[in-house]
Write a protein that holds these residues in place. Structure first.
Motif, PDB file in Angstrom:
ATOM      1  N   ILE A  72      -6.465  -3.416  -3.432  1.00 23.25           N
ATOM      2  CA  ILE A  72      -6.074  -1.780  -3.192  1.00 23.25           C
ATOM      3  C   ILE A  72      -7.244  -1.263  -3.344  1.00 23.25           C
ATOM      4  O   ILE A  72      -7.835  -1.098  -4.209  1.00 23.25           O
ATOM      5  N   ASP A  73      -7.660  -0.345  -2.097  1.00 21.93           N
ATOM      6  CA  ASP A  73      -8.858   0.449  -2.008  1.00 21.93           C
ATOM      7  C   ASP A  73      -8.433   1.828  -1.723  1.00 21.93           C
ATOM      8  O   ASP A  73      -7.572   2.162  -0.841  1.00 21.93           O
TER       9      ASP A  73
ATOM     10  N   ASP B 285      -7.259   1.209   3.756  1.00 19.90           N
ATOM     11  CA  ASP B 285      -7.273   1.549   2.504  1.00 19.90           C
ATOM     12  C   ASP B 285      -6.269   2.910   2.474  1.00 19.90           C
ATOM     13  O   ASP B 285      -5.699   3.003   3.108  1.00 19.90           O
TER      14      ASP B 285
ATOM     15  N   SER C  73      -2.970  -0.566   7.603  1.00 21.98           N
ATOM     16  CA  SER C  73      -3.868   0.490   6.871  1.00 21.98           C
ATOM     17  C   SER C  73      -4.900  -0.550   6.021  1.00 21.98           C
ATOM     18  O   SER C  73      -4.644  -1.448   5.471  1.00 21.98           O
TER      19      SER C  73
ATOM     20  N   ASP D 220      -9.688   5.720  -1.118  1.00 29.53           N
ATOM     21  CA  ASP D 220     -10.678   6.585  -0.944  1.00 29.53           C
ATOM     22  C   ASP D 220     -10.207   7.851  -1.322  1.00 29.53           C
ATOM     23  O   ASP D 220      -9.487   8.452  -0.688  1.00 29.53           O
TER      24      ASP D 220
ATOM     25  N   SER E 146     -14.762   5.242  -3.569  1.00 29.18           N
ATOM     26  CA  SER E 146     -13.670   4.481  -3.480  1.00 29.18           C
ATOM     27  C   SER E 146     -13.783   3.693  -4.747  1.00 29.18           C
ATOM     28  O   SER E 146     -14.550   3.503  -5.527  1.00 29.18           O
TER      29      SER E 146
ATOM     30  N   LYS F  37       0.670  -1.244   0.008  1.00 30.97           N
ATOM     31  CA  LYS F  37       0.238   0.077  -0.011  1.00 30.97           C
ATOM     32  C   LYS F  37       1.011   1.323  -0.053  1.00 30.97           C
ATOM     33  O   LYS F  37       0.431   2.107  -0.663  1.00 30.97           O
TER      34      LYS F  37
ATOM     35  N   TYR G 245      -8.509   1.062 -12.090  1.00 33.01           N
ATOM     36  CA  TYR G 245      -9.117   1.170 -10.779  1.00 33.01           C
ATOM     37  C   TYR G 245     -10.594   1.377 -11.282  1.00 33.01           C
ATOM     38  O   TYR G 245     -10.964   1.892 -12.342  1.00 33.01           O
TER      39      TYR G 245
ATOM     40  N   ASP H  60      -6.128   6.797   1.970  1.00 33.52           N
ATOM     41  CA  ASP H  60      -7.070   8.115   1.971  1.00 33.52           C
ATOM     42  C   ASP H  60      -6.028   9.302   1.384  1.00 33.52           C
ATOM     43  O   ASP H  60      -5.217   9.506   1.820  1.00 33.52           O
TER      44      ASP H  60
ATOM     45  N   PHE I 200     -11.255   0.545  -6.672  1.00 30.64           N
ATOM     46  CA  PHE I 200     -10.548  -0.720  -6.267  1.00 30.64           C
ATOM     47  C   PHE I 200      -9.561  -1.173  -7.320  1.00 30.64           C
ATOM     48  O   PHE I 200      -9.908  -0.900  -8.566  1.00 30.64           O
TER      49      PHE I 200
END
Length: 388
Positions: free
Chosen positions: A184-185, A127, A125, A187, A174, A86, A149, A129, A176
């Motif tokens: 992997i997200d 996501d 973590s 936001d 969001s 991440k 994404y 942000d 992904f």
């Protein structure tokens, strides 16, 4: 102090960077006196994101079962790898947004792992942000879609309704993507709400307009999210606050004034109360004097009761808890009235999505009265959902 279970007390004592001789004795004596439900310890450690701390402290304790220790260590390795992936994905995202001239900043998880914690692996973590310039948010979504994404199904419906409605009705989306079998997200925020859209919100221009207090503003964002939105209900929120403040030059007077401006002062003080109790955070005497107030201790006990549950509070019960706790922290009647008023107005005439069977249905803001009625029924029904 609230009535803490032996498992929560043990986890709080296990929050340490290094296991000193005195802390080792304290933990050893505690285990000799209190038989723990190790299955519950494990479940609570995962819920409160404390696995990395157990991995540091448990190996020195002879009372800990070897198979339990092995489970903790294996989990910690997987979480550390996930954190590295991440962090790398954020660096790629940072470069991508810079390339397209989109102003942005990280906050919460990825920011804290790199700029707050002494070891990034301590901060698990969920996501990534990122706060972006609102005028370029729609463009940022298009850029990320070009990078494979995908928007969540709910946010895709808003996106299809056009840029203006997306930016007016939502404050984040969001996106992904699978990377090395890791989900992997991202936001993507263009405004960070404090309580709700009609109460207060922070955008990138708010942060950039006060460059001399960028550190303090990260604290404001954290307290707004962890304290108001998520009612301090997980222990890692306290660790986040501690590591964001520990050893950092902080303009405490300015920070308290800014917290007071948004009705966040006592929410902040509750977080500091735990930072002092759990980590002995160094603070000015004036701040320590504020923490000695019985009202702060009472508020802290109320929030802390949520630590014992096996799952975080979610959905409608969380919304009601946000209202209840935030109102309790206010000393001014004017602020309490604003909280109650905006709680009502922020739920009227807004777009919504609902599931009917397996179909996700989007109702635009123009049909607001319908969405109010449906949301009320849905919210009421969620209070009767069996606990997990």
């Amino acid at each position: 102090m609230a009535d803490r279970s032996a498992e929560i007390r043990f986890l709080l004592m296990a929050c340490a960077l290094e296991l000193s001789a005195s802390r080792k004795k304290q933990l050893g004596d505690f285990l000799a006196q209190y038989p723990l439900d190790w299955k519950r310890v494990y479940g609570l450690a995962k819920r409160h994101r404390l696995i990395p701390y157990l991995c540091r402290t448990l190996p020195a304790l002879t009372q800990v079962n070897e198979s339990f220790l092995q489970t903790i260590q294996n989990d910690n390795k997987l979480m550390a790898i996930d954190g590295l992936v991440k962090q790398q994905q954020y660096r790629l995202l940072d470069a991508l947004l810079n390339k397209h001239g989109i102003g942005h900043m990280a906050f919460k998880g990825v920011y804290l792992a790199e700029h707050g914690y002494p070891d990034p692996s301590l901060r698990i973590s969920g996501d990534i942000d990122v706060l972006v310039d609102q005028s370029l948010a729609f463009r940022a979504i298009e850029i990320l879609q070009a990078e494979k994404y995908s928007l969540s199904p709910k946010h895709q419906l808003y996106f299809q309704d056009g840029e203006q409605k997306l930016l007016d009705d939502l404050y984040e989306v969001s996106l992904f993507k699978q990377v090395f079998n890791n989900p992997i997200d991202i936001d993507l925020h263009w405004k960070i709400l404090c309580f709700n859209k009609d109460y207060a919100g922070f955008d990138l221009s708010y942060i950039q307009s006060q460059p001399t207090h960028s550190h303090e503003l990260q604290v404001v964002l954290l307290v707004s999210h962890h304290g108001v939105t998520n009612i301090w209900q997980q222990i890692y929120y306290i660790n986040d606050l501690y590591f964001l403040l520990n050893g950092k030059p902080t303009d405490w007077l300015w920070l308290l004034a800014e917290m007071r401006r948004y009705g966040l002062e006592r929410v902040f003080l509750v977080g500091l109360y735990w930072c002092q109790e759990l980590w002995s955070l160094a603070m000015p005497e004036t701040i320590r004097n504020l923490l000695a107030d019985d009202a702060i201790r009472s508020l802290a006990n109320g929030y802390e009761a949520n630590w014992e549950s096996d799952e975080p509070i979610e959905f409608s019960p969380l919304v009601l808890s946000q209202l209840t706790f935030f109102a309790k922290t206010q000393q001014q009647t004017r602020k309490k009235l604003k909280i109650y008023a905006t709680f009502a107005t922020s739920r009227v005439f807004r777009a919504s999505t609902f599931k009917i069977g397996k179909q996700l249905v989007y109702i635009p803001r123009e049909f607001g009265p319908i969405t109010v009625f449906i949301r009320a029924i849905r919210s009421f029904s969620r209070f009767f959902v069996p606990a997990k």
